[in-house]
Design a protein around this motif. Sequence first.
Motif, PDB file in Angstrom:
ATOM      1  N   SER A  65       9.002 -22.690  21.945  1.00  7.26           N
ATOM      2  CA  SER A  65       8.275 -21.551  22.496  1.00  7.26           C
ATOM      3  C   SER A  65       7.304 -20.978  21.462  1.00  7.26           C
ATOM      4  CB  SER A  65       9.267 -20.467  22.936  1.00  7.26           C
ATOM      5  OG  SER A  65       8.592 -19.299  23.358  1.00  7.26           O
ATOM      6  N   THR A 124       7.241 -22.027  27.480  1.00  3.45           N
ATOM      7  CA  THR A 124       6.603 -20.730  27.682  1.00  3.45           C
ATOM      8  C   THR A 124       5.149 -20.949  28.082  1.00  3.45           C
ATOM      9  OG1 THR A 124       8.042 -19.672  26.058  1.00  3.45           O
ATOM     10  CG2 THR A 124       5.982 -18.541  26.592  1.00  3.45           C
ATOM     11  N   HIS A 181       3.769 -13.688  23.279  1.00  2.00           N
ATOM     12  CA  HIS A 181       5.134 -13.801  23.780  1.00  2.00           C
ATOM     13  C   HIS A 181       6.129 -13.619  22.641  1.00  2.00           C
ATOM     14  CE1 HIS A 181       8.609 -15.243  25.978  1.00  2.00           C
ATOM     15  NE2 HIS A 181       8.808 -16.191  25.082  1.00  2.00           N
ATOM     16  N   MET A 185      11.831 -17.260  27.327  1.00  2.00           N
ATOM     17  CA  MET A 185      10.954 -18.301  27.878  1.00  2.00           C
ATOM     18  C   MET A 185       9.754 -17.642  28.555  1.00  2.00           C
ATOM     19  SD  MET A 185      13.949 -20.873  29.242  1.00  2.00           S
ATOM     20  CE  MET A 185      12.827 -22.123  29.872  1.00  2.00           C
ATOM     21  N   GLY A 186       9.978 -17.058  29.729  1.00  2.00           N
ATOM     22  CA  GLY A 186       8.922 -16.277  30.359  1.00  2.00           C
ATOM     23  C   GLY A 186       9.118 -14.789  30.167  1.00  2.00           C
TER      24      GLY A 186
END
Length: 328
Positions: free
Chosen positions: A49, A57, A62, A95-96
């Motif tokens: 990620s 991702t 993020h 992740m998201g």
Amino acid sequence: MSEFKALVVSEQDGRYVSAVQQRHVDDLPAGDVLIRVRYSSLNYKDALSASGNKGVTRNYPHTPGIDAAGVVEASSVPELVAGDEVIVTGYDLGMGTSGGFGQYIRVPASWVIKRPEGLSLRDSMVLGTAGLTAALCIDKLEQAGLTPGQGPVLVTGATGGVGSIAVAMLSSLGYEVAAATGKALQADMLTRLGASQIVDRTALQSGTEKMLLKEQWAGAVDTVGGDILFNVVKSLRYGASVATCGMTAGGGFAASVFPFILRNVNLLGVDSVELPLVVKASMWDRLSLQWKTDLHNLEREISLEELPEEIERILAGKMTGRVVVNLG
């Protein structure tokens, strides 16, 4: 407290750069539970990620971190109240959804497990997703009939997070453990964890052209995938099983039906991300009681500011054991 520290990954001129930044609680996604994160852990998926892997991702900036342990600060559901110590692993965390490499997360209540009494918050992150996955692999092997005394159980990728915990846990449960690794310098660590045999990874890479290999293993935990996985399948003893949970060596392999038909073996897939919460909670209870394992030989603690360097280490294949992140 409305502002907090978090590791933020941003895209700059086609590169992905990690830095500790100040964030605001109001920037977190909607959710039932606001948690002050005390500890997290570093996993290979976190490194993917952080390096811009769009399979993990899609949207940046993020904050990674698929694991988090901390204290409920606010909750809109009656089963979780301020002050509860909790664990979150998997689902979309890191992740998201903004993850455990920040001092605060906001998540759905359906992702949150109350900390089992037998584990501290820090203990839970020494285990993290890696420990949960290792336990799920062993549980699945035992459901398929594996018991101590049947012969050696192979663990591939044995110096990694899942592999090292699997070695220690299997040993503590009375199994004879063979640890496979490409890091010969870590043999002493694996022996301290309980491995009675060290297998050079290259020995598992030859013979891909053969339909069957010599029967060796009473069971196996595979963390690497690729052709190594199917070579393990081809060298299982009659009726044995391998539980597979990773793909660092690749997502495909050259396969045949021969070992399944002629040796009656089983290939068991293991996922720790989307499991129902009740299943995760049950396994965490087991990790805190019957399967509680001494992991002091393989864990070390770092700060949030030290994470970028550790992420580079894991991407270069140089990290061993478990890295716990102290978020203060």
